[in-house]
Design a protein around this motif. Structure first.
Motif, PDB file in Angstrom:
ATOM      1  N   GLY A 155      26.415   7.423 -40.497  1.00  0.00           N
ATOM      2  CA  GLY A 155      25.741   6.575 -39.527  1.00  0.00           C
ATOM      3  C   GLY A 155      26.714   5.659 -38.822  1.00  0.00           C
ATOM      4  O   GLY A 155      27.935   5.791 -38.964  1.00  0.00           O
ATOM      5  N   VAL A 156      26.170   4.717 -38.060  1.00  0.00           N
ATOM      6  CA  VAL A 156      26.979   3.745 -37.329  1.00  0.00           C
ATOM      7  C   VAL A 156      26.481   2.342 -37.647  1.00  0.00           C
ATOM      8  O   VAL A 156      25.289   2.128 -37.871  1.00  0.00           O
ATOM      9  CB  VAL A 156      26.930   3.990 -35.804  1.00  0.00           C
ATOM     10  CG1 VAL A 156      27.630   5.289 -35.449  1.00  0.00           C
ATOM     11  CG2 VAL A 156      25.499   4.001 -35.281  1.00  0.00           C
ATOM     12  N   ARG A 157      27.405   1.387 -37.666  1.00  0.00           N
ATOM     13  CA  ARG A 157      27.080   0.002 -38.010  1.00  0.00           C
ATOM     14  C   ARG A 157      26.699  -0.786 -36.760  1.00  0.00           C
ATOM     15  O   ARG A 157      27.358  -0.697 -35.724  1.00  0.00           O
ATOM     16  CB  ARG A 157      28.286  -0.663 -38.671  1.00  0.00           C
ATOM     17  CG  ARG A 157      28.129  -2.143 -38.931  1.00  0.00           C
ATOM     18  CD  ARG A 157      29.391  -2.746 -39.481  1.00  0.00           C
ATOM     19  NE  ARG A 157      29.301  -4.207 -39.539  1.00  0.00           N
ATOM     20  CZ  ARG A 157      29.652  -5.018 -38.551  1.00  0.00           C
ATOM     21  NH1 ARG A 157      30.130  -4.514 -37.409  1.00  0.00           N
ATOM     22  NH2 ARG A 157      29.540  -6.326 -38.686  1.00  0.00           N
ATOM     23  N   ILE A 158      25.629  -1.559 -36.856  1.00  0.00           N
ATOM     24  CA  ILE A 158      25.203  -2.415 -35.753  1.00  0.00           C
ATOM     25  C   ILE A 158      26.104  -3.645 -35.700  1.00  0.00           C
ATOM     26  O   ILE A 158      26.219  -4.383 -36.686  1.00  0.00           O
ATOM     27  CB  ILE A 158      23.735  -2.839 -35.908  1.00  0.00           C
ATOM     28  CG1 ILE A 158      22.811  -1.613 -35.823  1.00  0.00           C
ATOM     29  CG2 ILE A 158      23.346  -3.858 -34.847  1.00  0.00           C
ATOM     30  CD1 ILE A 158      21.347  -1.932 -36.055  1.00  0.00           C
ATOM     31  N   ARG A 159      26.746  -3.863 -34.554  1.00  0.00           N
ATOM     32  CA  ARG A 159      27.590  -5.043 -34.384  1.00  0.00           C
ATOM     33  C   ARG A 159      26.759  -6.253 -33.943  1.00  0.00           C
ATOM     34  O   ARG A 159      26.885  -7.336 -34.483  1.00  0.00           O
ATOM     35  CB  ARG A 159      28.688  -4.777 -33.351  1.00  0.00           C
ATOM     36  CG  ARG A 159      29.727  -3.773 -33.817  1.00  0.00           C
ATOM     37  CD  ARG A 159      30.921  -3.783 -32.899  1.00  0.00           C
ATOM     38  NE  ARG A 159      30.539  -3.495 -31.512  1.00  0.00           N
ATOM     39  CZ  ARG A 159      31.407  -3.443 -30.508  1.00  0.00           C
ATOM     40  NH1 ARG A 159      32.683  -3.666 -30.732  1.00  0.00           N
ATOM     41  NH2 ARG A 159      31.005  -3.150 -29.283  1.00  0.00           N
ATOM     42  N   ARG A 160      25.944  -6.064 -32.898  1.00  0.00           N
ATOM     43  CA  ARG A 160      25.062  -7.139 -32.456  1.00  0.00           C
ATOM     44  C   ARG A 160      23.857  -6.539 -31.749  1.00  0.00           C
ATOM     45  O   ARG A 160      23.868  -5.373 -31.347  1.00  0.00           O
ATOM     46  CB  ARG A 160      25.783  -8.141 -31.558  1.00  0.00           C
ATOM     47  CG  ARG A 160      26.402  -7.574 -30.297  1.00  0.00           C
ATOM     48  CD  ARG A 160      27.001  -8.706 -29.459  1.00  0.00           C
ATOM     49  NE  ARG A 160      27.573  -8.196 -28.230  1.00  0.00           N
ATOM     50  CZ  ARG A 160      27.854  -8.963 -27.176  1.00  0.00           C
ATOM     51  NH1 ARG A 160      27.598 -10.261 -27.212  1.00  0.00           N
ATOM     52  NH2 ARG A 160      28.388  -8.453 -26.090  1.00  0.00           N
ATOM     53  N   ILE A 161      22.837  -7.356 -31.598  1.00  0.00           N
ATOM     54  CA  ILE A 161      21.550  -6.890 -31.079  1.00  0.00           C
ATOM     55  C   ILE A 161      21.164  -7.744 -29.873  1.00  0.00           C
ATOM     56  O   ILE A 161      21.365  -8.959 -29.862  1.00  0.00           O
ATOM     57  CB  ILE A 161      20.454  -6.984 -32.159  1.00  0.00           C
ATOM     58  CG1 ILE A 161      20.890  -6.220 -33.413  1.00  0.00           C
ATOM     59  CG2 ILE A 161      19.128  -6.446 -31.649  1.00  0.00           C
ATOM     60  CD1 ILE A 161      20.027  -6.486 -34.620  1.00  0.00           C
ATOM     61  N   GLU A 162      20.604  -7.088 -28.851  1.00  0.00           N
ATOM     62  CA  GLU A 162      20.117  -7.822 -27.681  1.00  0.00           C
ATOM     63  C   GLU A 162      19.006  -8.793 -28.114  1.00  0.00           C
ATOM     64  O   GLU A 162      17.988  -8.363 -28.669  1.00  0.00           O
ATOM     65  CB  GLU A 162      19.546  -6.847 -26.642  1.00  0.00           C
ATOM     66  CG  GLU A 162      20.554  -5.890 -26.050  1.00  0.00           C
ATOM     67  CD  GLU A 162      21.224  -6.455 -24.804  1.00  0.00           C
ATOM     68  OE1 GLU A 162      20.926  -7.618 -24.460  1.00  0.00           O
ATOM     69  OE2 GLU A 162      22.027  -5.736 -24.206  1.00  0.00           O
ATOM     70  N   PRO A 163      19.157 -10.097 -27.865  1.00  0.00           N
ATOM     71  CA  PRO A 163      18.103 -11.050 -28.254  1.00  0.00           C
ATOM     72  C   PRO A 163      16.768 -10.774 -27.579  1.00  0.00           C
ATOM     73  O   PRO A 163      15.713 -11.122 -28.126  1.00  0.00           O
ATOM     74  CB  PRO A 163      18.672 -12.406 -27.804  1.00  0.00           C
ATOM     75  CG  PRO A 163      20.156 -12.205 -27.763  1.00  0.00           C
ATOM     76  CD  PRO A 163      20.350 -10.774 -27.318  1.00  0.00           C
ATOM     77  N   THR A 164      16.788 -10.135 -26.385  1.00  0.00           N
ATOM     78  CA  THR A 164      15.540  -9.873 -25.667  1.00  0.00           C
ATOM     79  C   THR A 164      14.919  -8.527 -26.037  1.00  0.00           C
ATOM     80  O   THR A 164      13.835  -8.204 -25.559  1.00  0.00           O
ATOM     81  CB  THR A 164      15.788  -9.900 -24.144  1.00  0.00           C
ATOM     82  OG1 THR A 164      16.787  -8.912 -23.814  1.00  0.00           O
ATOM     83  CG2 THR A 164      16.270 -11.264 -23.698  1.00  0.00           C
ATOM     84  N   ALA A 165      15.598  -7.736 -26.858  1.00  0.00           N
ATOM     85  CA  ALA A 165      15.092  -6.409 -27.217  1.00  0.00           C
ATOM     86  C   ALA A 165      13.965  -6.531 -28.245  1.00  0.00           C
ATOM     87  O   ALA A 165      13.999  -7.420 -29.106  1.00  0.00           O
ATOM     88  CB  ALA A 165      16.219  -5.549 -27.770  1.00  0.00           C
ATOM     89  N   PRO A 166      12.954  -5.643 -28.168  1.00  0.00           N
ATOM     90  CA  PRO A 166      11.839  -5.710 -29.126  1.00  0.00           C
ATOM     91  C   PRO A 166      12.274  -5.577 -30.578  1.00  0.00           C
ATOM     92  O   PRO A 166      11.629  -6.104 -31.478  1.00  0.00           O
ATOM     93  CB  PRO A 166      10.947  -4.529 -28.707  1.00  0.00           C
ATOM     94  CG  PRO A 166      11.309  -4.253 -27.286  1.00  0.00           C
ATOM     95  CD  PRO A 166      12.760  -4.587 -27.161  1.00  0.00           C
ATOM     96  N   GLU A 167      13.395  -4.883 -30.818  1.00  0.00           N
ATOM     97  CA  GLU A 167      13.836  -4.639 -32.194  1.00  0.00           C
ATOM     98  C   GLU A 167      14.666  -5.783 -32.764  1.00  0.00           C
ATOM     99  O   GLU A 167      15.133  -5.711 -33.909  1.00  0.00           O
ATOM    100  CB  GLU A 167      14.634  -3.338 -32.279  1.00  0.00           C
ATOM    101  CG  GLU A 167      15.901  -3.318 -31.453  1.00  0.00           C
ATOM    102  CD  GLU A 167      15.637  -2.851 -30.034  1.00  0.00           C
ATOM    103  OE1 GLU A 167      16.616  -2.503 -29.366  1.00  0.00           O
ATOM    104  OE2 GLU A 167      14.476  -2.842 -29.603  1.00  0.00           O
ATOM    105  N   SER A 168      14.875  -6.863 -31.979  1.00  0.00           N
ATOM    106  CA  SER A 168      15.735  -7.944 -32.442  1.00  0.00           C
ATOM    107  C   SER A 168      15.182  -8.631 -33.689  1.00  0.00           C
ATOM    108  O   SER A 168      15.931  -9.227 -34.458  1.00  0.00           O
ATOM    109  CB  SER A 168      15.938  -8.972 -31.321  1.00  0.00           C
ATOM    110  OG  SER A 168      14.699  -9.537 -30.928  1.00  0.00           O
ATOM    111  N   HIS A 169      13.870  -8.571 -33.897  1.00  0.00           N
ATOM    112  CA  HIS A 169      13.274  -9.181 -35.079  1.00  0.00           C
ATOM    113  C   HIS A 169      13.133  -8.195 -36.236  1.00  0.00           C
ATOM    114  O   HIS A 169      12.637  -8.562 -37.302  1.00  0.00           O
ATOM    115  CB  HIS A 169      11.891  -9.761 -34.736  1.00  0.00           C
ATOM    116  CG  HIS A 169      10.880  -8.732 -34.341  1.00  0.00           C
ATOM    117  ND1 HIS A 169      10.900  -8.100 -33.122  1.00  0.00           N
ATOM    118  CD2 HIS A 169       9.815  -8.207 -35.027  1.00  0.00           C
ATOM    119  CE1 HIS A 169       9.891  -7.236 -33.063  1.00  0.00           C
ATOM    120  NE2 HIS A 169       9.226  -7.281 -34.197  1.00  0.00           N
ATOM    121  N   LEU A 170      13.583  -6.941 -36.031  1.00  0.00           N
ATOM    122  CA  LEU A 170      13.513  -5.936 -37.091  1.00  0.00           C
ATOM    123  C   LEU A 170      14.901  -5.567 -37.615  1.00  0.00           C
ATOM    124  O   LEU A 170      15.153  -5.633 -38.814  1.00  0.00           O
ATOM    125  CB  LEU A 170      12.804  -4.674 -36.573  1.00  0.00           C
ATOM    126  CG  LEU A 170      11.343  -4.822 -36.149  1.00  0.00           C
ATOM    127  CD1 LEU A 170      10.826  -3.517 -35.561  1.00  0.00           C
ATOM    128  CD2 LEU A 170      10.482  -5.226 -37.342  1.00  0.00           C
TER     129      LEU A 170
END
Length: 394
Positions: A155-170
């Motif tokens: 797999g691949v590691r998540i570096r950062r997440i868009e704060p406005t993306a729906p998945e930011s709280h998951l």
């Protein structure tokens, strides 16, 4: 989507049929009206590469064909045909590089059909959804061990997440994406495409439509978790398009404030804005993420010279960070704060690079009553009808 008002136009016209996605080395013929003449031009070549490409016009990454047929200015929008006469794509950009020759790019039929079906489904173009994460390859064995991955896990590691993306709280940073909709993701971020071919896993995301859900399996603290994530389009801090709306602006004491967009950068610095625009703005353009859906990057575009703003004339395209100690979220909030300000002075904190790795703010201070009184004369002098654009008045 374009049409004509008179249906008689279509009489006797045979529509072009779309073909399937071509294979490597398949012959293609590009038809268009490029520079160098007025009549139709036909160039031929073969498909030399199929991969996820950066689309210059849309500032996004989608499936694309690389061909060795010459594509020049004027070819854009022209069809690319296979040897059966079916359209396999639309020419749209070429690689301009001193060491490269005849490298052109074609939007393939899967992307075209996605656009058409999106329009039919929603009555308008909603765009291609994204997962809203930046990720890191996991090809290093020590990195995989440190992340708690087993020998059979990839797999691949998540570096950062868009704060406005729906998945930011998951999803969380350092989660390892193992699969997307049941398709396993390799350590280099690719997934199976066709026989003997692999593709970046963002291809799977781009096949979805805005509002669709996807099952994402991640590894977190050595535990496998599954999330149904609703996909949405990208909310960029610096938008790639303005939807044919006039630019927003606000003027006080000769200071012209506006929100930065790609069309604005292009108008200020030309088609090579990615090389000529200020480094600070380019850094925001390429790497910054919007913290909210209504966040904008507000700058002082220019200063209309007047007695009230003497000494500030050289401020150009500099970001406004705060007004009277309050952060500037967007252009409308700035205009409201200035118009409703009852303080004696107007203070704008601007981003300013003092020394390498040592940053400080530059400030603009104006006497509030004098600044507001001078604005009308400045607008009259420069034949500007209003101190703000219509969208800020509502």
């Amino acid at each position: 989507m374009l049409t004509v008002s008179d249906d008689e136009f279509w009489e006797g016209v045979s529509p072009v049929e779309f073909g399937d996605l071509p294979a490597l080395q398949d012959a293609v013929t590009v038809v268009g009206y490029p520079i160098g003449g007025d009549t139709i031009s036909v160039t031929s070549g073969v498909v030399s590469r199929i991969e996820i490409l950066s689309y210059v016009h849309g500032s996004t990454e989608l499936l694309g064909l690389q061909i060795d047929a010459a594509i020049n200015s004027g070819n854009s929008g022209g069809p690319a045909f296979n040897d059966k006469g079916n359209c396999v794509g639309i020419a749209f950009q070429s690689l301009k590089h001193d060491d490269a020759e005849n490298i052109g790019y074609v939007i393939p039929t899967p992307v075209i059909m996605h656009f058409i079906q999106d329009y039919e489904k929603n009555g308008a173009y909603t765009g291609f959804p994204i997962l809203g994460v930046e990720w890191q390859k996991m090809e290093n064995p020590d990195l995989r061990l440190a992340m708690g991955m087993k020998s059979d896990q990839k797999g691949v590691r998540i570096r950062r997440i868009e704060p406005t993306a729906p998945e930011s709280h998951l999803l969380k940073p350092s989660d390892v994406i193992l699969s997307f909709d049941g398709v396993k993701v390799a350590n280099d971020g690719t997934v199976p495409f066709r026989h003997g071919e692999r593709m970046g896993f963002s291809y799977l995301v781009s096949q979805k439509y805005t509002g669709d859900t996807a099952l994402v399996k991640v590894l977190r603290d050595s535990k496998i978790l599954e999330f149904d994530i609703k996909l949405a389009t990208h909310k960029r801090l610096i938008p790639a398009h303005t939807s044919a709306k006039p630019p927003s602006y606000y003027i006080i004491a000769g200071f012209v404030f506006t929100a930065v967009t790609v069309p604005y950068l292009r108008s200020e610095y030309g088609k090579d804005y990615e090389f000529d625009a200020p480094v600070k703005l380019l850094d925001k353009h390429l790497h910054a993420m919007a913290e909210s859906t209504d966040e904008q990057l507000v700058v002082i575009s220019q200063v209309l010279v007047a007695d009230i703003n003497i000494g500030y004339e050289d401020i150009v395209n500099t970001q406004v960070l705060a007004f009277n100690g309050k952060p500037v979220k967007n252009l409308k909030s700035l205009a409201n704060m200035v118009d409703n300000c009852n303080d004696e002075y107007l203070r704008f904190d601007l981003e300013y690079q003092q020394l390498i790795l040592n940053f400080a703010t530059q400030i603009v201070v104006l006497h509030a009553k004098a600044a507001k009184a001078a604005t009308l004369d400045i607008l009259t002098t420069h034949c500007i009808s209003s101190a703000m654009s219509d969208d800020l008045k509502t």
